[in-house]
Structure formats: structure tokens, C-alpha cells
Scaffold this motif. Structure first.
Motif, PDB file in Angstrom:
ATOM      1  N   ILE A   1     -22.390  -5.520 -11.078  1.00  0.00           N
ATOM      2  CA  ILE A   1     -21.334  -4.652 -10.556  1.00  0.00           C
ATOM      3  C   ILE A   1     -21.979  -3.757  -9.510  1.00  0.00           C
ATOM      4  O   ILE A   1     -23.160  -3.399  -9.625  1.00  0.00           O
ATOM      5  N   HIS A   2     -21.232  -3.448  -8.461  1.00  0.00           N
ATOM      6  CA  HIS A   2     -21.778  -2.545  -7.442  1.00  0.00           C
ATOM      7  C   HIS A   2     -20.697  -1.573  -6.974  1.00  0.00           C
ATOM      8  O   HIS A   2     -19.650  -1.972  -6.498  1.00  0.00           O
ATOM      9  N   TRP A   3     -20.994  -0.293  -7.161  1.00  0.00           N
ATOM     10  CA  TRP A   3     -20.127   0.796  -6.728  1.00  0.00           C
ATOM     11  C   TRP A   3     -20.661   1.250  -5.377  1.00  0.00           C
ATOM     12  O   TRP A   3     -21.754   1.825  -5.291  1.00  0.00           O
ATOM     13  N   ASN A   4     -19.932   0.962  -4.317  1.00  0.00           N
ATOM     14  CA  ASN A   4     -20.312   1.332  -2.950  1.00  0.00           C
ATOM     15  C   ASN A   4     -19.635   2.658  -2.611  1.00  0.00           C
ATOM     16  O   ASN A   4     -18.423   2.682  -2.402  1.00  0.00           O
ATOM     17  N   ILE A   5     -20.387   3.713  -2.554  1.00  0.00           N
ATOM     18  CA  ILE A   5     -19.812   5.045  -2.323  1.00  0.00           C
ATOM     19  C   ILE A   5     -19.892   5.404  -0.848  1.00  0.00           C
ATOM     20  O   ILE A   5     -20.945   5.284  -0.232  1.00  0.00           O
ATOM     21  N   SER A   6     -18.760   5.874  -0.309  1.00  0.00           N
ATOM     22  CA  SER A   6     -18.760   6.330   1.078  1.00  0.00           C
ATOM     23  C   SER A   6     -18.683   7.854   1.181  1.00  0.00           C
ATOM     24  O   SER A   6     -19.016   8.404   2.221  1.00  0.00           O
ATOM     25  N   ALA A   7     -18.261   8.545   0.107  1.00  0.00           N
ATOM     26  CA  ALA A   7     -18.223  10.008   0.142  1.00  0.00           C
ATOM     27  C   ALA A   7     -18.224  10.574  -1.280  1.00  0.00           C
ATOM     28  O   ALA A   7     -17.578  10.032  -2.170  1.00  0.00           O
ATOM     29  N   ILE A   8     -18.984  11.655  -1.448  1.00  0.00           N
ATOM     30  CA  ILE A   8     -18.991  12.441  -2.684  1.00  0.00           C
ATOM     31  C   ILE A   8     -18.702  13.874  -2.276  1.00  0.00           C
ATOM     32  O   ILE A   8     -19.475  14.474  -1.523  1.00  0.00           O
ATOM     33  N   ILE A   9     -17.570  14.421  -2.749  1.00  0.00           N
ATOM     34  CA  ILE A   9     -17.115  15.733  -2.292  1.00  0.00           C
ATOM     35  C   ILE A   9     -16.872  16.642  -3.497  1.00  0.00           C
ATOM     36  O   ILE A   9     -15.867  16.491  -4.197  1.00  0.00           O
ATOM     37  N   PRO A  10     -17.771  17.598  -3.764  1.00  0.00           N
ATOM     38  CA  PRO A  10     -17.576  18.512  -4.892  1.00  0.00           C
ATOM     39  C   PRO A  10     -16.735  19.727  -4.472  1.00  0.00           C
ATOM     40  O   PRO A  10     -17.056  20.407  -3.500  1.00  0.00           O
ATOM     41  N   VAL A  11     -15.645  19.971  -5.178  1.00  0.00           N
ATOM     42  CA  VAL A  11     -14.788  21.124  -4.880  1.00  0.00           C
ATOM     43  C   VAL A  11     -14.543  21.920  -6.157  1.00  0.00           C
ATOM     44  O   VAL A  11     -14.658  21.403  -7.262  1.00  0.00           O
ATOM     45  N   GLN A  12     -14.190  23.174  -5.963  1.00  0.00           N
ATOM     46  CA  GLN A  12     -13.968  24.073  -7.088  1.00  0.00           C
ATOM     47  C   GLN A  12     -12.784  24.969  -6.754  1.00  0.00           C
ATOM     48  O   GLN A  12     -12.648  25.414  -5.618  1.00  0.00           O
ATOM     49  N   GLY A  13     -11.939  25.198  -7.737  1.00  0.00           N
ATOM     50  CA  GLY A  13     -10.814  26.097  -7.543  1.00  0.00           C
ATOM     51  C   GLY A  13     -11.280  27.542  -7.585  1.00  0.00           C
ATOM     52  O   GLY A  13     -12.199  27.890  -8.328  1.00  0.00           O
ATOM     53  N   GLU A  14     -10.659  28.367  -6.788  1.00  0.00           N
ATOM     54  CA  GLU A  14     -10.973  29.782  -6.747  1.00  0.00           C
ATOM     55  C   GLU A  14     -10.876  30.375  -8.160  1.00  0.00           C
ATOM     56  O   GLU A  14      -9.888  30.179  -8.852  1.00  0.00           O
ATOM     57  N   GLY A  15     -11.936  31.029  -8.605  1.00  0.00           N
ATOM     58  CA  GLY A  15     -11.937  31.676  -9.910  1.00  0.00           C
ATOM     59  C   GLY A  15     -12.133  30.736 -11.085  1.00  0.00           C
ATOM     60  O   GLY A  15     -12.000  31.142 -12.233  1.00  0.00           O
ATOM     61  N   SER A  16     -12.463  29.474 -10.841  1.00  0.00           N
ATOM     62  CA  SER A  16     -12.614  28.485 -11.911  1.00  0.00           C
ATOM     63  C   SER A  16     -14.077  28.099 -12.070  1.00  0.00           C
ATOM     64  O   SER A  16     -14.826  28.056 -11.096  1.00  0.00           O
ATOM     65  N   GLU A  17     -14.477  27.799 -13.285  1.00  0.00           N
ATOM     66  CA  GLU A  17     -15.824  27.279 -13.554  1.00  0.00           C
ATOM     67  C   GLU A  17     -15.847  25.761 -13.458  1.00  0.00           C
ATOM     68  O   GLU A  17     -16.901  25.157 -13.352  1.00  0.00           O
ATOM     69  N   SER A  18     -14.685  25.128 -13.529  1.00  0.00           N
ATOM     70  CA  SER A  18     -14.563  23.678 -13.478  1.00  0.00           C
ATOM     71  C   SER A  18     -14.800  23.179 -12.049  1.00  0.00           C
ATOM     72  O   SER A  18     -14.333  23.791 -11.093  1.00  0.00           O
TER      73      SER A  18
END
Length: 173
Positions: free
Chosen positions: A106-123
Motif C-alpha cells: 500500500i502506498h499513501w502519496n501525500i501532497s499536503a499536511i496542514i495542521p490547524v487549530q481553533g481559536e482557544g482550543s487545545e485540539s
């Protein structure tokens, strides 16, 4: 006279360097985008400044090596999985091992990894754009476009949302 010129040039260069430096300790996160609640903007998004993007890269490498233990090293024991094929429920390391057992590779070809966080959230949500190629032990082959959202808390992902689209076979002429 030369000494004074060199001194003045040195002072000017130092001032220029200092004026161009950013104060990294007090920079505010860039807020943009919206999280909706009942169809209305609820809070803004910002780029996450923790290391979930690096963690997800490690997860992708373990996935491509069909190493279920490596994938689950960065997750809770049971992951809530909402898959593109309609499955909604728990997903465990044992389930992933069963899935890998049916595959040649199996091959997962990733073109973008984008980490986002909501204002005031730890998640932190990590958005991943890419595709997946799957070779089954039965000789089957499938390829998909994927968009996924991994939800992290305390450095471990606990929920995965997945959307896919089939990549059409090329026309043979």
C-alpha cells in the motif's frame, strides 16, 4: 579616517541587522478561516504550532511500511473512524493488522499536511491531501484520491474523517 569609516559601516550594518530581525517571542499566531456553529462563524482558525504535522509524517511512513504498531504509536488505543466507504465506528491496531494481512503493498502519496487549530482550543486538526494505491494479495489494484482530517489531543490522534474519489482508469487508445 579609515578606522572611523569602518566603525561607522560596522555600526550601520549592526543597526540594519537588528532592525530586520523579527521578535520571535512575541509574534501572534495568524488567525484566518472560520469554524462554523449552526451555520454561523463561531471562531477563527490558526496554523497549529505544535508537532502534529511531523507526527502525521511518521504515521504515513509506518502506514506505507504496513506497520500497524507504528501507526498506532501516535494514536489512542481505539480511533473513531468515519471512512469514505461509509464505515463509522471504532478502529484498532488489530483491525489495521487484519487489513494489512490482505495486501501485498500500500502506498499513501501525500501532497499536503496542514495542521490547524481553533481559536482557544487545545485540539489540533491535521488536514491531509493525497492519494492511496492499494495492491491486494488477490491481484487487485485500486487507487483513490483522499482528503483526511486527523483530530489530535495531547499529541495523539483519536478521530479520523476520510473522503475519497476514485481516480479513473486512463483511456487506452
Amino acid at each position: 579616517m579609515k578606522k572611523i569609516n569602518y566603525m561607522v559601516m560596522g555600526i550601520m550594518c549592526s543597526m540594519l541587522l537588528v532592525s530586520c530581525q523579527q521578535d520571535m517571542g512575541t509574534s501572534e499566531p495568524v488567525m484566518n478561516g472560520m469554524i462554523m456553529s449552526d451555520g454561523q462563524p463561531d471562531r477563527q482558525l490558526m496554523m497549529a504550532s505544535s508537532n502534529e504535522d511531523d507526527i502525521l509524517w511518521e504515521v504515513s511512513q509506518a502506514f506505507n511500511n504496513m506497520d500497524a504498531a507504528g501507526v498506532f504509536a501516535h494514536s489512542t488505543d481505539t480511533v473513531r473512524f468515519i471512512s469514505a466507504d461509509g464505515y463509522r465506528g471504532p478502529f484498532t491496531q488489530a483491525m489495521m493488522e487484519e487489513q494489512f494481512a490482505t495486501l501485498d503493498s500500500i502506498h499513501w502519496n501525500i501532497s499536503a499536511i496542514i495542521p490547524v487549530q481553533g481559536e482557544g482550543s487545545e485540539s489540533v486538526s491535521v488536514l491531509v491531501d493525497g492519494s492511496e494505491e492499494v495492491w491486494g494479495k488477490d491481484g487487485s489494484y485500486e487507487t483513490y484520491r483522499l482528503f483526511e482530517r486527523f483530530v489530535f489531543e495531547d499529541g495523539k490522534f483519536h478521530t479520523v474523517y476520510q473522503w475519497s474519489g476514485v481516480i479513473p482508469e486512463p483511456d487506452e487508445e
